[in-house]
Design a protein around this motif. Sequence first.
Motif, short mmCIF file in Angstrom:
data_model
loop_
_atom_site.label_atom_id
_atom_site.label_comp_id
_atom_site.label_asym_id
_atom_site.label_seq_id
_atom_site.Cartn_x
_atom_site.Cartn_y
_atom_site.Cartn_z
N LEU A 122 0.83 -1.21 0.00
CA LEU A 122 0.00 0.00 0.00
C LEU A 122 0.87 1.26 0.00
O LEU A 122 0.60 2.21 -0.76
N LEU A 123 1.90 1.28 0.83
CA LEU A 123 2.79 2.45 0.87
C LEU A 123 3.45 2.67 -0.49
O LEU A 123 3.57 3.82 -0.94
N SER A 124 3.89 1.60 -1.13
CA SER A 124 4.50 1.71 -2.45
C SER A 124 3.50 2.29 -3.46
O SER A 124 3.86 3.16 -4.27
N ALA A 125 2.26 1.81 -3.42
CA ALA A 125 1.25 2.29 -4.36
C ALA A 125 0.90 3.76 -4.09
O ALA A 125 0.71 4.54 -5.03
N LEU A 126 0.83 4.14 -2.83
CA LEU A 126 0.54 5.53 -2.48
C LEU A 126 1.65 6.46 -2.96
O LEU A 126 1.38 7.55 -3.49
N GLU A 127 2.89 6.03 -2.79
CA GLU A 127 4.01 6.85 -3.25
C GLU A 127 4.01 6.96 -4.76
O GLU A 127 4.23 8.05 -5.32
N GLU A 128 3.77 5.85 -5.45
CA GLU A 128 3.76 5.85 -6.90
C GLU A 128 2.66 6.77 -7.45
O GLU A 128 2.85 7.45 -8.46
#
Length: 255
Positions: free
Chosen positions: A175-181
């Motif tokens: 989720l953190l990766s997707a939010l940053e992307e």
Amino acid sequence: MARRRNSNRRRRRGSFGFLYKLLSTLAICAVVVAALTLFFRVDTIEVSGTARYSAQEIIDASGVSTGDNLFLLNKYSVDQSIKAALPYVQELRISRSLPDTLVIQVTECSTPLAVVQDGSAWLVSPAGKIVEQAEPSAAEQYAVIDGCELLAPSVGTPLALATEYASQQQSLLDLLSALEEADLLDQVDAIHLEDLAVLRMDYAGRFVVELPYGADYDYKLRFLTVSLEETSIQNNQGGTIQLTGDDGKVNFIPS
């Protein structure tokens, strides 16, 4: 007899020719190595992309000094030395610019999130790295991750949750990766992991977003963005946005 002598001469000439080529190759290699050793020494270190750290801090952490050989530098060691000393450094691109310049391009982590535990606020980068240990009050400046327990937290190490939170850990990192992307991290107020059935995220100051564990969060966040652009959700209206189904439907429950 004459034929045998001629054959022996040809073999000797062939052996000598091979030896000559081998020695020539070795001599050329020696000249190249000597040139690389004597020349191409580091005279300038260029650093770009830094905001939290100064260029000099990056250079000091790299362990590289002027006069070091540019080609004998171990770029992996330089990378690891900088990341170990300066936790907010997320990615590095290290290259050589001949004849005498080492170029270090830095990507620092974006705004971290906080996990409050054992009298400390542990700041975690979106890439899942613990970048700082701060006072609990510092958590007020960041989005908070709760409902979990960090396992032996230490600055500079990857985030690791206690065994009973193993399933939540991978979903949190995804989720953190997707939010940053998607460039949406600044909209997150908190992430709650206490419910083993549903991951909840406080979002944009007025929504609770419910997401399943193990989901395609890039896909889910696209639906979230579209739903918030719909006129059915008024500008000042808050509530719960449910993205828990597999059918792509968004369910909004006003508060």
